[in-house]
Design a protein around this motif. Structure first.
Motif, PDB file in Angstrom:
ATOM      1  N   UNK A   1     -10.312  49.885  -6.625  1.00  0.00           N
ATOM      2  CA  UNK A   1      -8.939  50.048  -7.621  1.00  0.00           C
ATOM      3  C   UNK A   1      -9.191  50.978  -8.552  1.00  0.00           C
ATOM      4  N   UNK A   2     -10.534  51.265  -9.438  1.00  0.00           N
ATOM      5  CA  UNK A   2     -10.488  51.619 -10.718  1.00  0.00           C
ATOM      6  C   UNK A   2     -10.978  52.972 -10.024  1.00  0.00           C
ATOM      7  N   UNK A   3     -10.794  53.675  -9.482  1.00  0.00           N
ATOM      8  CA  UNK A   3     -11.331  54.861  -8.956  1.00  0.00           C
ATOM      9  C   UNK A   3      -9.345  55.274  -8.714  1.00  0.00           C
ATOM     10  N   UNK A   4      -8.981  54.798  -8.482  1.00  0.00           N
ATOM     11  CA  UNK A   4      -7.358  54.731  -7.700  1.00  0.00           C
ATOM     12  C   UNK A   4      -6.182  54.813  -9.043  1.00  0.00           C
ATOM     13  N   UNK A   5      -7.302  54.404  -9.965  1.00  0.00           N
ATOM     14  CA  UNK A   5      -6.187  53.991 -11.205  1.00  0.00           C
ATOM     15  C   UNK A   5      -6.652  54.524 -12.486  1.00  0.00           C
ATOM     16  N   UNK A   6      -7.468  55.844 -12.494  1.00  0.00           N
ATOM     17  CA  UNK A   6      -7.973  56.110 -12.999  1.00  0.00           C
ATOM     18  C   UNK A   6      -8.948  56.084 -14.948  1.00  0.00           C
ATOM     19  N   UNK A   7      -9.325  54.867 -14.224  1.00  0.00           N
ATOM     20  CA  UNK A   7     -10.278  53.420 -15.281  1.00  0.00           C
ATOM     21  C   UNK A   7     -11.930  54.147 -14.270  1.00  0.00           C
ATOM     22  N   UNK A   8     -13.022  54.366 -15.611  1.00  0.00           N
ATOM     23  CA  UNK A   8     -14.343  54.539 -15.009  1.00  0.00           C
ATOM     24  C   UNK A   8     -14.600  53.129 -15.688  1.00  0.00           C
ATOM     25  N   UNK A   9     -15.572  52.317 -14.661  1.00  0.00           N
ATOM     26  CA  UNK A   9     -16.186  51.344 -14.562  1.00  0.00           C
ATOM     27  C   UNK A   9     -18.002  51.162 -14.654  1.00  0.00           C
ATOM     28  N   UNK A  10     -18.448  50.748 -15.212  1.00  0.00           N
ATOM     29  CA  UNK A  10     -19.474  50.444 -15.177  1.00  0.00           C
ATOM     30  C   UNK A  10     -20.158  48.795 -15.458  1.00  0.00           C
ATOM     31  N   UNK A  11     -21.199  48.897 -14.272  1.00  0.00           N
ATOM     32  CA  UNK A  11     -21.828  47.221 -14.139  1.00  0.00           C
ATOM     33  C   UNK A  11     -23.322  46.676 -14.854  1.00  0.00           C
TER      34      UNK A  11
END
Length: 334
Positions: free
Chosen positions: A188-198
């Motif tokens: 989802x994050x990749x598809x919505x231009x969101x950088x995510x880090x666990x």
């Protein structure tokens, strides 16, 4: 069966400092009334940015869903929520769970997403004993009133939203993304231009850059369209901000906003934004059964502190893509 003849609206009541209002007499149901006047209602919202309909007498969330269907607009499913809501039906929710003593400052719903509601419905099923108005502000007037140097910077750089998801504060991963599956969230994050880090403890941190100024997809009006002030640390109550920083660190706040290049938005800028919003705020105290329609791009809204029970149902509708609003920055991160 609806008549093929156009049905007129009551005379529009205009008062300084208040959104326009339509006062309705006895009806055969809120949904039927709205369906018979859907085009006229949408025209009023397009012209004025918002309108209160008083006298429909709604008492149940199902009636709000029926009004939404009667208006003939597609519902919007909330994603990337920042606060808890109860879901009643597709696109129909409780108001956000937020402390009644703290305001929800002016903002545009889901303005940090790539697709957001163009139309919002607020229905008061139970009015508070004091306060609690859903106030509105014209986003073009706010844009014009802000210092040119400030708006030019935000127009050039956009704004950056940072979020830290945990199981203690705000919306959970399930509530925000509709799933707890890491792979699905990352997709989802990749598809919505969101950088995510666990994080090592399993918490999720995200960053996303969006335009602060857009053009209305129908009128072309330039609108100050964002949640820079509302989701900034300096809008939090001081004791809440101090507690969260002590508990999670300055980078672990549940949400915060920055300039598009990553620079902090300072306390004085946040106060200025909220002062300009307040100078352009229109409000009417809720009465049980009221319906408030808002053009979400043209008009910001807030929720004021209140006392006593308050039951306001929210419907999100008429999906609009950010790409259709002439965004001034690319959604890629700096």
């Amino acid at each position: 069966m609806l008549s093929s003849l156009p049905i007129s609206l009551p005379e529009l009541e205009r008062e300084p400092g208040k959104p326009p209002m339509l006062r309705v007499g006895p009806t055969d149901g809120a949904a039927n009334w709205a369906a018979a006047r859907r085009d006229a209602l949408r025209a009023v919202v397009a012209e004025h940015g918002s309108v209160v309909v008083r006298g429909l007498g709604m008492r149940e969330p199902a009636e709000v869903g029926a009004v939404l269907q009667g208006l003939g607009v597609a519902p919007v499913t909330e994603r990337e929520a920042f606060a808890l809501r109860q879901t009643y039906s597709e696109g129909v929710y409780s108001s956000s769970k937020w402390p009644p003593t703290q305001p929800m400052c002016m903002h545009h719903e889901l303005s940090y997403t790539l697709e957001f509601p163009g139309l919002m419905l607020f229905a008061c099923l139970g009015a508070p004993t004091e306060g609690g108005a859903t106030a509105v502000a014209d986003s073009t007037a706010v844009l014009d009133a802000l210092p040119a140097a400030l708006t030019e910077r935000f127009e050039r750089e956009g704004w950056l939203l940072t979020r830290s998801y945990n199981e203690e504060i705000g919306a959970s991963l399930e509530q925000a993304f509709g799933t707890e599956d890491r792979g699905a969230i990352e997709q989802y994050c990749r598809a919505h231009a969101i950088e995510c880090t666990w994080q090592p403890d399993g918490a999720l941190r995200t960053r996303q850059r969006r335009s602060a100024v857009v053009r209305h997809p129908v009128s072309g009006r330039r609108c100050w369209f964002n949640q820079i002030a509302f989701l900034n640390e300096w809008t939090m109550a001081p004791e809440v901000r101090e507690y969260l920083i002590d508990e999670y660190g300055p980078d672990g706040l549940p949400f915060n906003t920055r300039y598009g290049n990553g620079d902090p938005v300072t306390e004085d800028v946040v106060h200025l934004l909220n002062e300009v919003y307040e100078a352009h705020t229109a409000r009417r105290p809720w009465e049980a059964g009221d319906l408030l329609l808002i053009d979400n791009v043209r008009t910001a809204h807030s929720r004021e502190p209140f006392e006593g029970p308050r039951d306001v149902v929210v419907a999100l509708a008429d999906p609009v893509r950010l790409a259709d609003c002439s965004p001034t920055v690319e959604v890629t991160l700096p």
